[in-house]
Design a protein around this motif. Structure first.
Motif, PDB file in Angstrom:
ATOM      1  N   THR A  50      -4.777   0.145  -1.346  1.00 33.20           N
ATOM      2  CA  THR A  50      -4.657   1.468  -0.192  1.00 33.20           C
ATOM      3  C   THR A  50      -6.060   1.831  -0.220  1.00 33.20           C
ATOM      4  O   THR A  50      -6.444   2.472   0.887  1.00 33.20           O
ATOM      5  N   TYR A  51      -6.790   2.038  -1.356  1.00 33.26           N
ATOM      6  CA  TYR A  51      -8.104   2.557  -0.683  1.00 33.26           C
ATOM      7  C   TYR A  51      -9.144   1.761   0.035  1.00 33.26           C
ATOM      8  O   TYR A  51      -9.905   2.306   0.924  1.00 33.26           O
ATOM      9  N   GLY A  52      -8.996   0.283  -0.127  1.00 36.39           N
ATOM     10  CA  GLY A  52      -9.587  -0.673   0.758  1.00 36.39           C
ATOM     11  C   GLY A  52      -9.270  -0.254   2.198  1.00 36.39           C
ATOM     12  O   GLY A  52     -10.093  -0.346   3.183  1.00 36.39           O
ATOM     13  N   THR A  53      -8.018  -0.155   2.330  1.00 40.37           N
ATOM     14  CA  THR A  53      -7.495   0.124   3.588  1.00 40.37           C
ATOM     15  C   THR A  53      -7.845   1.308   4.505  1.00 40.37           C
ATOM     16  O   THR A  53      -8.211   1.555   5.503  1.00 40.37           O
ATOM     17  N   ILE A  54      -7.966   2.497   3.516  1.00 42.96           N
ATOM     18  CA  ILE A  54      -8.525   3.670   4.170  1.00 42.96           C
ATOM     19  C   ILE A  54      -9.953   3.555   4.377  1.00 42.96           C
ATOM     20  O   ILE A  54     -10.092   4.129   5.573  1.00 42.96           O
ATOM     21  N   LEU A  55     -10.727   2.919   3.623  1.00 43.10           N
ATOM     22  CA  LEU A  55     -12.233   2.582   4.070  1.00 43.10           C
ATOM     23  C   LEU A  55     -12.339   1.949   5.460  1.00 43.10           C
ATOM     24  O   LEU A  55     -13.014   2.157   6.277  1.00 43.10           O
ATOM     25  N   LEU A  56     -11.345   1.040   5.376  1.00 41.29           N
ATOM     26  CA  LEU A  56     -11.690   0.004   6.677  1.00 41.29           C
ATOM     27  C   LEU A  56     -10.947   1.006   8.066  1.00 41.29           C
ATOM     28  O   LEU A  56     -11.490   0.862   9.107  1.00 41.29           O
ATOM     29  N   ASP A  57      -9.864   1.725   7.757  1.00 44.51           N
ATOM     30  CA  ASP A  57      -9.319   2.504   8.948  1.00 44.51           C
ATOM     31  C   ASP A  57     -10.278   3.554   9.526  1.00 44.51           C
ATOM     32  O   ASP A  57     -10.259   3.683  10.687  1.00 44.51           O
ATOM     33  N   HIS A  58     -11.151   4.063   8.527  1.00 40.92           N
ATOM     34  CA  HIS A  58     -12.249   4.885   8.920  1.00 40.92           C
ATOM     35  C   HIS A  58     -13.601   4.053   9.475  1.00 40.92           C
ATOM     36  O   HIS A  58     -14.380   4.968   9.619  1.00 40.92           O
ATOM     37  N   ASN A  59     -13.425   3.176   9.374  1.00 38.98           N
ATOM     38  CA  ASN A  59     -14.825   2.321  10.046  1.00 38.98           C
ATOM     39  C   ASN A  59     -15.858   2.829   9.304  1.00 38.98           C
ATOM     40  O   ASN A  59     -17.136   2.858   9.607  1.00 38.98           O
ATOM     41  N   ILE A  60     -15.811   2.730   7.930  1.00 39.39           N
ATOM     42  CA  ILE A  60     -17.003   2.871   6.965  1.00 39.39           C
ATOM     43  C   ILE A  60     -17.802   1.817   6.993  1.00 39.39           C
ATOM     44  O   ILE A  60     -17.426   0.709   7.310  1.00 39.39           O
ATOM     45  N   ASP A  61     -19.011   2.112   6.890  1.00 39.38           N
ATOM     46  CA  ASP A  61     -20.180   0.832   7.004  1.00 39.38           C
ATOM     47  C   ASP A  61     -19.776  -0.236   5.866  1.00 39.38           C
ATOM     48  O   ASP A  61     -19.461  -0.160   4.724  1.00 39.38           O
ATOM     49  N   HIS A  91      -6.699  -5.226   3.635  1.00 42.86           N
ATOM     50  CA  HIS A  91      -6.431  -4.241   4.861  1.00 42.86           C
ATOM     51  C   HIS A  91      -4.933  -4.489   5.272  1.00 42.86           C
ATOM     52  O   HIS A  91      -4.444  -5.524   5.581  1.00 42.86           O
ATOM     53  N   ARG A  92      -4.208  -3.261   5.101  1.00 45.76           N
ATOM     54  CA  ARG A  92      -2.883  -3.374   5.331  1.00 45.76           C
ATOM     55  C   ARG A  92      -2.519  -1.845   6.334  1.00 45.76           C
ATOM     56  O   ARG A  92      -3.323  -1.137   6.360  1.00 45.76           O
ATOM     57  N   ASN A  93      -1.357  -2.170   6.837  1.00 41.59           N
ATOM     58  CA  ASN A  93      -1.131  -0.909   7.799  1.00 41.59           C
ATOM     59  C   ASN A  93      -0.353   0.032   6.958  1.00 41.59           C
ATOM     60  O   ASN A  93       0.895  -0.106   6.511  1.00 41.59           O
ATOM     61  N   ARG A  94      -0.793   1.323   6.928  1.00 34.74           N
ATOM     62  CA  ARG A  94      -0.469   2.309   6.178  1.00 34.74           C
ATOM     63  C   ARG A  94       0.555   3.512   6.667  1.00 34.74           C
ATOM     64  O   ARG A  94       1.149   4.260   6.151  1.00 34.74           O
ATOM     65  N   ARG A  95       0.716   3.078   8.082  1.00 35.21           N
ATOM     66  CA  ARG A  95       1.412   4.096   8.870  1.00 35.21           C
ATOM     67  C   ARG A  95       2.972   3.718   9.046  1.00 35.21           C
ATOM     68  O   ARG A  95       3.364   2.775   8.938  1.00 35.21           O
ATOM     69  N   ASN A  96       3.795   4.999   8.986  1.00 40.16           N
ATOM     70  CA  ASN A  96       5.260   4.707   8.977  1.00 40.16           C
ATOM     71  C   ASN A  96       5.600   4.223  10.218  1.00 40.16           C
ATOM     72  O   ASN A  96       5.071   4.566  11.334  1.00 40.16           O
ATOM     73  N   ILE A  97       6.915   4.158  10.297  1.00 32.61           N
ATOM     74  CA  ILE A  97       7.621   3.660  11.764  1.00 32.61           C
ATOM     75  C   ILE A  97       7.266   4.772  12.680  1.00 32.61           C
ATOM     76  O   ILE A  97       7.033   4.284  13.660  1.00 32.61           O
ATOM     77  N   GLU A  98       7.584   6.119  12.422  1.00 30.46           N
ATOM     78  CA  GLU A  98       7.490   7.076  13.285  1.00 30.46           C
ATOM     79  C   GLU A  98       6.060   7.366  14.054  1.00 30.46           C
ATOM     80  O   GLU A  98       5.712   7.588  15.146  1.00 30.46           O
ATOM     81  N   THR A  99       4.963   7.129  13.014  1.00 33.63           N
ATOM     82  CA  THR A  99       3.671   7.333  13.525  1.00 33.63           C
ATOM     83  C   THR A  99       3.264   6.060  14.340  1.00 33.63           C
ATOM     84  O   THR A  99       2.613   6.300  15.463  1.00 33.63           O
ATOM     85  N   VAL A 144       0.704  -1.315   0.011  1.00 31.41           N
ATOM     86  CA  VAL A 144       0.058  -0.100   0.019  1.00 31.41           C
ATOM     87  C   VAL A 144       0.852   1.177   0.031  1.00 31.41           C
ATOM     88  O   VAL A 144       1.926   1.236   0.338  1.00 31.41           O
ATOM     89  N   PHE A 145       0.406   2.247  -0.332  1.00 34.37           N
ATOM     90  CA  PHE A 145       0.717   3.749  -0.241  1.00 34.37           C
ATOM     91  C   PHE A 145       0.580   4.206   1.240  1.00 34.37           C
ATOM     92  O   PHE A 145      -0.703   4.195   1.740  1.00 34.37           O
ATOM     93  N   ASN A 146       1.628   4.643   1.960  1.00 34.88           N
ATOM     94  CA  ASN A 146       1.217   5.217   2.977  1.00 34.88           C
ATOM     95  C   ASN A 146       0.896   6.741   2.813  1.00 34.88           C
ATOM     96  O   ASN A 146       0.908   7.102   1.968  1.00 34.88           O
ATOM     97  N   ASP A 147       0.788   7.325   4.072  1.00 37.48           N
ATOM     98  CA  ASP A 147       0.207   8.520   4.010  1.00 37.48           C
ATOM     99  C   ASP A 147       0.986   9.761   3.055  1.00 37.48           C
ATOM    100  O   ASP A 147       0.870  10.404   2.346  1.00 37.48           O
ATOM    101  N   GLU A 148       2.390   9.546   3.513  1.00 44.14           N
ATOM    102  CA  GLU A 148       3.328  10.398   2.893  1.00 44.14           C
ATOM    103  C   GLU A 148       3.536   9.920   1.428  1.00 44.14           C
ATOM    104  O   GLU A 148       3.349  11.062   0.474  1.00 44.14           O
ATOM    105  N   GLU A 149       3.597   8.765   0.982  1.00 43.26           N
ATOM    106  CA  GLU A 149       3.643   8.395  -0.329  1.00 43.26           C
ATOM    107  C   GLU A 149       2.238   8.977  -1.006  1.00 43.26           C
ATOM    108  O   GLU A 149       2.519   9.364  -2.357  1.00 43.26           O
ATOM    109  N   MET A 150       1.250   8.680  -0.608  1.00 42.74           N
ATOM    110  CA  MET A 150       0.071   8.976  -1.102  1.00 42.74           C
ATOM    111  C   MET A 150      -0.123  10.671  -1.354  1.00 42.74           C
ATOM    112  O   MET A 150      -0.525  10.931  -2.724  1.00 42.74           O
TER     113      MET A 150
END
Length: 376
Positions: free
Chosen positions: A322-333, A354-362, A178-184
């Motif tokens: 990445t899109y699917g992960t974002i929807l799941l992370d935001h608890n969309i219906d 569903h993957r983890n998009r957060r970097n190590i620092e986050t 997936v693309f993490n926040d910074e990459e996206m």
């Protein structure tokens, strides 16, 4: 007489009378290519030919039964050209030698041993082995219908001595999937600053999570306000010249793929841009010659973009993950997620997307902020 005529017409070699008054023909032979047959009368030589082809029909090679099954499913439109090609590729990978054996000479235990041995020999994943079992099941059921085998195919497959630990495990890191926040953020800014038809398509994928095959099959008439309908997808198969043919299938990947996709408000401006792409043509995404773009065009552009931005190279499917992960992370219906993704079951999205998009620092900040982990 009709059957006799059919078998004689199947014979590829001519039958001729020699100067000695005897009758001749060639009979196919696996080791020598062909062997010469001689008989006193034409009827006798024809009988030899008929006996040979009767034995071939009554006891074909495993490969012949496979192609009969695979080709028939294509003729009945039960599978697409792409699936037909994929089935052949799986068969040739595994049955290249074993497939030359006469089907009646192979017993149930030999199929079991062959399938079990393929796991270690080819280092198969669970999915690869499932694909191998699928084509084996299909061709053997065809053989059972023709009374070429007598054993129960399903029982044979169920009796295979396999477990999850037998299969090769492919470990893919989150940064590969997936693309993490910074990459996206970096990629989207770059796409906006370098808008052309390919980058507009990639942006639409980030905003909606559609498959790349669905993207390149979009027509102008499917757009309506901030939504568009998915009704088609690209398919690929091997043409008669041995080259891949890319065409549009008038139905998406699955029944759930038939859906109406919502574009987020902040990306509705893409619709006006899309209207300017090939405005008088049928398909939205076309090349400089006016031909419909293929998935390869989008794939290559995304790879080049990743390279320019020094992002780990990712395929268009990673945008979808990445899109699917974002929807799941935001608890969309869950129902909305399934509709947007074109999935029949939410477990498909959760288990495979569903993957983890957060970097190590986050990740470190989140863990460190937990009260129980703070030093007293």
């Amino acid at each position: 007489m009709k059957k006799r005529k059919e078998l004689l017409e199947k014979h590829p070699y001519k039958i001729w009378e020699g100067k000695d008054g005897k009758w001749y023909t060639y009979i196919p032979d696996k080791k020598r290519g062909r062997i010469l047959k001689k008989r006193i009368t034409r009827e006798a030589i024809e009988n030899d030919v008929i006996e040979y082809w009767k034995s071939e029909i009554d006891n074909p090679c495993i490969s012949e039964v496979f192609h009969e099954w695979n080709d028939r499913r294509l003729e009945l439109k039960k599978i697409s050209m792409a699936t037909h090609l994929r089935n052949k590729q799986i068969f040739y990978r595994h049955y290249n030698e074993f497939g030359n054996r006469k089907i009646k000479s192979v017993c149930e235990e030999e199929y079991e041993e062959f399938l079990e041995e393929q796991i270690a020999e080819k280092e198969l994943t669970a999915k690869s082995f499932s694909n191998l079992k699928t084509i084996t099941r299909g061709m053997l059921k065809r053989a059972k219908k023709r009374k070429l085998i007598s054993f129960n195919v399903e029982e044979m497959l169920q009796d295979l001595d396999t477990s999850e630990t037998d299969f090769k495990k492919t470990i893919k890191e989150d940064y590969e999937e997936v693309f993490n926040d910074e990459e996206m953020s970096s990629m989207i800014n770059y796409l906006k600053e370098n808008l052309d038809s390919k980058n507009i398509g990639i942006l639409l994928m980030f905003a909606t999570g559609i498959r790349v095959g669905e993207l390149v099959a979009l027509k102008h008439d499917v757009f309506d306000g901030n939504t568009f309908k998915i009704r088609r997808t690209e398919t690929r198969y091997l043409g008669e010249d041995g080259k891949y043919v890319y065409s549009v299938k008038e139905f998406p990947k699955s029944e759930a793929g038939v859906r109406t996709v919502v574009i987020p408000d902040d990306y509705v401006w893409l619709c006006s841009k899309i209207k300017t792409l090939n405005p008088f043509g049928e398909y939205v995404f076309t090349n400089d010659k006016g031909d419909r773009m293929t998935t390869n065009c989008i794939r290559r552009r995304l790879e080049r973009n990743c390279q320019k931005l020094e992002i780990y190279k990712k395929s268009p499917h990673k945008i979808r993950k990445t899109y699917g992960t974002i929807l799941l992370d935001h608890n969309i219906d869950r129902r909305l997620i399934m509709e947007q993704m074109g999935h029949t079951d939410i477990s498909c999205t959760e288990n495979h997307y569903h993957r983890n998009r957060r970097n190590i620092e986050t990740k470190s900040q989140i863990i460190s902020s937990i009260p129980e982990f703070k030093a007293t």
